[in-house]
Scaffold this motif. Structure first.
Motif: not given
Length: 213
Positions: A58-60, A188, A193, A199
């Motif tokens: 995935p992409r952050m 990530y 976060e 994500e």
């Protein structure tokens, strides 16, 4: 993995391997870099290695309304012990990002060629920086690529506690004022976060990018 030639081309990001590596080679010309970012791709490689192009899944990302500013961070901002400027010392910011020591890393991916390439993008108004000052000294900042309504963050540094967070929050507030849609944070890490980044699927990120190009 695709090996790039002199042609201004990238394969579809769906062809990236499980690690997110899409292609190898090519150059760091302004035209190729801009095409890369508009396509959801960025360069990331070690000094002495060939250029590697990534599109992780995935992409952050940060959806701007999801920014988290802790109570302690609000107190720091309210004290106004830092001054923030935008796009005033790009080369100094990226040089600090190259040299700052990071936990678990022995070197840097920001090569001298990368610095020159992104400074060229800065002269073209595509790469931009945020600077954080304390007592007239540059103590933190970040830089990235401005695509118009999406900002692609590249790297940040902090010489004193919380300076990079101040830069990040200041950038997000400015992007909100200008009705930007997204801050791309690439991959990530727990620090991101804690600021509200999360994500999403690469396909979702590419769809958002496609609507802006």
């Amino acid at each position: 993995m695709h090996y790039l030639t002199n042609d201004l081309f990238f394969p579809p990001v769906s062809q990236a391997n499980l690690d997110g590596i899409l292609a190898i080679g090519g150059d760091l010309s302004p035209e190729r870099l801009l095409l890369a970012y508009k396509s959801g791709i960025f360069p990331w490689f070690e000094p002495g290695d060939p250029i590697l192009w990534w599109s992780p899944n995935p992409r952050m990302v940060l959806f701007l309304e999801e920014l988290i500013v802790s109570k302690s961070m609000r107190n720091i901002l309210n004290r106004k012990s830092f001054k923030v400027t935008f796009n005033q010392n790009f080369r100094e910011v990226i040089a600090h990002c190259q040299n700052v020591k990071r936990n678990g890393q022995t070197g840097t991916w920001i090569t001298n060629d990368m610095i020159e390439a992104y400074c060229n993008l800065n002269k073209l108004g595509i790469a931009k920086s945020v600077e954080v000052w304390q007592n007239e000294e540059l103590v933190g900042g970040l830089y990235g690529i401005d695509l118009g309504t999406i900002f692609c963050g590249e790297s940040m540094f902090s010489l004193v506690s919380n300076a990079s967070k101040v830069a990040f929050i200041a950038l997000v507030e400015q992007l909100k004022e200008k009705n930007y849609k997204l801050l791309d944070c690439q991959v990530y890490n727990p620090h991101l976060e804690s600021l509200g980044c999360r994500e999403i699927k690469r396909s979702e990120f590419i769809a958002i990018l496609s609507n802006e190009n």
